[in-house]
Scaffold this motif. Structure first.
Motif, short mmCIF file in Angstrom:
data_model
loop_
_atom_site.label_atom_id
_atom_site.label_comp_id
_atom_site.label_asym_id
_atom_site.label_seq_id
_atom_site.Cartn_x
_atom_site.Cartn_y
_atom_site.Cartn_z
N ASP A 40 64.20 -1.79 44.94
CA ASP A 40 63.70 -1.07 43.77
C ASP A 40 64.56 -1.27 42.53
N ALA A 41 65.87 -1.42 42.71
CA ALA A 41 66.78 -1.53 41.57
C ALA A 41 67.10 -2.98 41.21
N PHE A 42 66.38 -3.92 41.81
CA PHE A 42 66.72 -5.34 41.63
C PHE A 42 66.61 -5.79 40.18
N PHE A 43 65.46 -5.59 39.57
CA PHE A 43 65.22 -6.13 38.22
C PHE A 43 66.11 -5.43 37.18
N TYR A 44 66.27 -4.14 37.33
CA TYR A 44 67.15 -3.38 36.41
C TYR A 44 68.59 -3.89 36.52
N SER A 45 69.03 -4.10 37.74
CA SER A 45 70.41 -4.57 37.97
C SER A 45 70.61 -5.98 37.43
N VAL A 46 69.65 -6.86 37.67
CA VAL A 46 69.73 -8.24 37.19
C VAL A 46 69.80 -8.29 35.68
N LEU A 47 68.94 -7.55 35.01
CA LEU A 47 68.92 -7.57 33.54
C LEU A 47 70.21 -6.97 32.97
N TYR A 89 76.93 -3.60 38.85
CA TYR A 89 75.56 -4.11 38.86
C TYR A 89 75.45 -5.33 39.77
N ASP A 90 76.50 -6.15 39.81
CA ASP A 90 76.49 -7.31 40.70
C ASP A 90 76.31 -6.89 42.16
N LYS A 91 77.01 -5.82 42.53
CA LYS A 91 76.85 -5.33 43.91
C LYS A 91 75.44 -4.80 44.14
N MET A 92 74.88 -4.13 43.13
CA MET A 92 73.51 -3.62 43.24
C MET A 92 72.52 -4.76 43.40
N VAL A 93 72.79 -5.88 42.70
CA VAL A 93 71.93 -7.07 42.84
C VAL A 93 71.98 -7.59 44.27
N VAL A 94 73.20 -7.67 44.84
CA VAL A 94 73.35 -8.14 46.22
C VAL A 94 72.65 -7.21 47.20
N LEU A 95 72.83 -5.90 47.03
CA LEU A 95 72.24 -4.93 47.95
C LEU A 95 70.72 -4.89 47.85
N ASN A 96 70.19 -5.30 46.68
CA ASN A 96 68.74 -5.29 46.49
C ASN A 96 68.10 -6.67 46.65
N ILE A 152 84.16 -1.93 49.08
CA ILE A 152 83.89 -1.29 47.80
C ILE A 152 84.30 -2.21 46.65
N VAL A 153 83.64 -2.04 45.51
CA VAL A 153 83.82 -2.93 44.37
C VAL A 153 85.26 -2.96 43.86
N PRO A 154 85.94 -1.82 43.68
CA PRO A 154 87.32 -1.90 43.13
C PRO A 154 88.26 -2.77 43.96
N TYR A 155 88.14 -2.73 45.29
CA TYR A 155 89.00 -3.55 46.12
C TYR A 155 88.66 -5.03 45.98
N VAL A 156 87.39 -5.35 46.05
CA VAL A 156 86.96 -6.76 45.99
C VAL A 156 87.37 -7.39 44.67
N ILE A 157 87.08 -6.71 43.57
CA ILE A 157 87.38 -7.28 42.26
C ILE A 157 88.88 -7.32 42.01
#
Length: 288
Positions: free
Chosen positions: A59-66, A170-177, A240-245
């Motif tokens: 559901d959040a794919f297009f919003y996250s990508v943009l 948002y990058d993580k949201m893209v991956v999850l979606n 989680i994002v803070p660790y990865v980045i």
């Protein structure tokens, strides 16, 4: 800790990407370069996704990508400008402030928050980048911070760090979606199209030759983009994002090495000390 290994790989590929970009910016317009490299990044990731089978977007794919596309376009423009006017080993370290921003933004956007030990490791990585930005002639602890605002390249990269502090979520949201290939390929495509349009409006001399004569170089950088994206996306899907980045920001260590070996940059001892602090921070994150 497989995620840690992929994050380190992503850091190496990211540093290699910036090193190649800095070399190419001496001869290729930044918008032409961005168009070509992100197009090949898209092509590589899209073909892999095609063979694997396209995922069903969430559901959040297009919003996250943009959202991540817009933020990354601004970040790329600023980072290319910074690389043109400043040393690689002074500009890239500024991106290391991204994890500090992510402690807040990831909590707000994703509900992710590191442990106290993890926060200590993140702060060590930020501190290492602070040392890397200092020079031998500075007298006080605040001098490096002041130099950020005197050095336009470093300032641009600090803004880039803040933008990445938002876009990484948002990058993580893209991956999850979607998956680790497809969503990022669409982001690369949108960025490539945007920079292509900008290059047309700039009316660059011999633009056709600029694109066709540099296809092999675009492909090489596009491969680095693809390898970096896949490595980081795998890590994001596991941690989680803070660790990865934060671990990805070890690209600073590789960039310092490239700056010294490839571009003959100086002040080696201080930069090595800053890199060592960052490495210790990464070890703390790994342990906690």
């Amino acid at each position: 800790m497989i995620w840690f290994l992929f994050a380190v790989l992503g850091a190496f590929f990211d540093a290699t990407y910036f090193m190649l970009v800095k070399k190419m910016l001496k001869e290729v317009d930044q918008y032409v370069l961005a168009t070509g490299t992100f197009f090949f990044g898209f092509l590589i990731l899209f073909i892999i996704s095609w063979f694997r089978g396209f995922p069903t977007p969430g559901d959040a794919f297009f919003y996250s990508v943009l959202s991540t596309t817009l933020l990354n376009i601004i970040a790329v423009v600023l980072s290319f400008r910074a690389l043109k006017i400043s040393d690689l080993s002074l500009t890239i370290p500024m991106i290391s402030f991204t994890p500090a921003f992510l402690i807040l933004t990831s909590f707000i956007m994703l509900g992710e928050f590191p442990s106290s030990g993890g926060i200590f490791g993140i702060m060590l990585i930020v501190a290492g980048s602070y040392v890397l930005n200092s020079t031998a002639g500075q007298q006080t602890l605040l001098d490096p911070l002041r130099s950020i605002f005197r050095n336009r390249g470093s300032l641009y990269m600090l803004v880039v760090a803040f933008l990445y502090g938002i876009s990484s979520n948002y990058d993580k949201m893209v991956v999850l979606n979607s998956d680790i290939f497809f969503g990022t390929s669409i982001v690369c495509l949108l960025m490539s199209i945007t920079f292509f349009v900008i290059s047309l409006f700039k009316k660059i001399d011999n633009i056709k030759e600029a694109y066709f004569n540099n296809l092999p170089a675009f492909l090489l950088v596009g491969i680095m983009i693809g390898l970096m994206a896949v490595s980081i996306n795998i890590a994001l899907s596991m941690q989680i994002v803070p660790y990865v980045i934060s671990v990805k920001r070890l690209n600073v260590m590789f960039s310092v090495a490239f700056g010294i070996l490839v571009f003959k940059e100086t002040n080696v001892r201080r930069k090595a000390f800053g890199a060592a602090i960052m490495a210790f921070g990464a070890i703390i994150i790994f342990l906690f």
